[in-house]
Design an enzyme around this catalytic site. Sequence first.
Site, PDB file in Angstrom:
ATOM      1  N   LYS A  86       0.049   3.890  -2.587  1.00  0.00           N
ATOM      2  CA  LYS A  86      -0.961   4.938  -2.451  1.00  0.00           C
ATOM      3  C   LYS A  86      -0.346   6.329  -2.292  1.00  0.00           C
ATOM      4  O   LYS A  86      -1.050   7.337  -2.449  1.00  0.00           O
ATOM      5  CB  LYS A  86      -1.886   4.602  -1.276  1.00  0.00           C
ATOM      6  CG  LYS A  86      -2.767   3.398  -1.595  1.00  0.00           C
ATOM      7  CD  LYS A  86      -3.339   2.719  -0.374  1.00  0.00           C
ATOM      8  CE  LYS A  86      -4.131   1.473  -0.825  1.00  0.00           C
ATOM      9  NZ  LYS A  86      -4.413   0.532   0.258  1.00  0.00           N
ATOM     10  N   SER A 131      -5.949   3.098   4.572  1.00  0.00           N
ATOM     11  CA  SER A 131      -5.444   2.389   3.394  1.00  0.00           C
ATOM     12  C   SER A 131      -6.545   1.740   2.568  1.00  0.00           C
ATOM     13  O   SER A 131      -6.374   0.637   2.032  1.00  0.00           O
ATOM     14  CB  SER A 131      -4.425   1.326   3.829  1.00  0.00           C
ATOM     15  OG  SER A 131      -3.513   1.043   2.800  1.00  0.00           O
ATOM     16  N   SER A 170       0.796  -1.240   0.000  1.00  0.00           N
ATOM     17  CA  SER A 170       0.000   0.000   0.000  1.00  0.00           C
ATOM     18  C   SER A 170       0.822   1.281   0.000  1.00  0.00           C
ATOM     19  O   SER A 170       0.250   2.376  -0.045  1.00  0.00           O
ATOM     20  CB  SER A 170      -0.947   0.002   1.206  1.00  0.00           C
ATOM     21  OG  SER A 170      -1.998  -0.910   1.005  1.00  0.00           O
ATOM     22  N   LYS A 228       2.962   6.518   5.560  1.00  0.00           N
ATOM     23  CA  LYS A 228       2.102   5.468   4.983  1.00  0.00           C
ATOM     24  C   LYS A 228       2.629   4.082   5.315  1.00  0.00           C
ATOM     25  O   LYS A 228       3.834   3.829   5.258  1.00  0.00           O
ATOM     26  CB  LYS A 228       2.028   5.632   3.457  1.00  0.00           C
ATOM     27  CG  LYS A 228       0.993   4.723   2.809  1.00  0.00           C
ATOM     28  CD  LYS A 228      -0.415   5.145   3.166  1.00  0.00           C
ATOM     29  CE  LYS A 228      -1.469   4.095   2.802  1.00  0.00           C
ATOM     30  NZ  LYS A 228      -1.490   2.945   3.731  1.00  0.00           N
TER      31      LYS A 228
END
Length: 455
Positions: free
Chosen positions: A70, A130, A67, A244
């Site tokens: 992203k 997420s 992820s 993140k």
Amino acid sequence: MKIKRFFAAFLMLLTVVSLSAVPVAADDAVTPVPDPNIQAKAAVLIDAETGTMLYGKNEHNELYPASLTKIMTALLTLEAVDQGKLSLDQEITASASALNGLAADGSSAGIKVGETMTVENYLKCMLIVSANEACDVLAEAVSGSVSAFVDAMNAKAKELGCQNTHFVNPNGLHDSQHYTSAWDLYLITAEALKYPEFMSICDMGVAEIPASNLSETRRLHTTNYLLSNWRANGYLYSDAHGIKTGSTSEAGHCLVSSATKGSRTLISVVLGAERIVGADGVADVQSFSETKRLFLWGFENFSTKTVLSELDMLADVPVTLSKIDSVAVHPASAVDLILPNDVKPEELEQKLVLPENVKAPVTAGQELGSVELSHNGKVYVSVPLVALNSVEASKLLTFWDNVQQFFSRTIVKVVLVLLGVLIVIGVVWKLTLGRRRYRYGKPARRSRGYRGRRR
């Protein structure tokens, strides 16, 4: 009395000798910076202001980002907002195509087909918890389709200088052709951080999404254990900010984070860390613990040092076409570097790049070369070197130089050679063909009188 004085003197002597025998550490003795030996497949630690890499491990290896993908999705969305294609308060309705095909067990904010939310709230769902479906909704809003958005992701990665990156989707769900590197993720993150909204969302431990047409109010708790202990205890780090998380069975546990202490900000990327369960049954998600340890190591073992001053005269450059022989050069500006604590500024190697000479006129502040600073083969910075003062040109020397340059031009040389050849031909013609023509063409002798037959 004399005996007392003798013993007093003797004791003083012993005291002096014993003190002198105590080893004293040298003023310049500095403990070498230890290797943090980060437990992950790859990692980097970067000074945010200068872009200096303080630590690197397999930083260019192609790995699965999960992820962390992203970050690029958020970057392109905020870029579209900045360009006026979207606005943060613009409402977007989730389409069936955006939510189709997503893994049922993947990260989600429970967004439904036909649900309407603002761009900002989709970003919060994507960056805080997420949510995979939020990525595809934003991708369609920005580029019209997910496939077109993926093309834009790869184009942006190339634009940023990423050399080990290829995206297949906007969310990071596993694909063998979906990969990046720790260094490339730093480049993408550094670009995203140019948008204040990115960090303001990434740094949220908790956020509320207002009720929509198909959902009640959502309360989002970050997946980043450095920011909140809502999901797990033992990882909080007060200096951490964002950014993140990501994890899949193929990618392992991954984290991009930043930390600020005083005036310094560090950015870290950790890829492919593990979740270790100790003998006591307590689990350690090493993407968080190793990131925290990396930050502590960076702040403790590196500091900002002034390595060059504008007043440093580093060399003299010979000057031609002037009565003055040379001009001194100095750094265009003072230079501060993030250096290991065991490296002193005077230990940096200076590699000067200067011309053999420079022609007058020279103006003060004119760039004449550069100096490269390095240590043990690692180049830290290259700094322009500029002239300290102006140097006027001599008119006579400049005139002769112009004459020499004129006659040194190839076209002039060719013309001169042709002229020389023509002159030689003319001389040869004059000496050979001209004489022959004169000899064979001279008039015959006249007869002295008529000598006819007499009668």
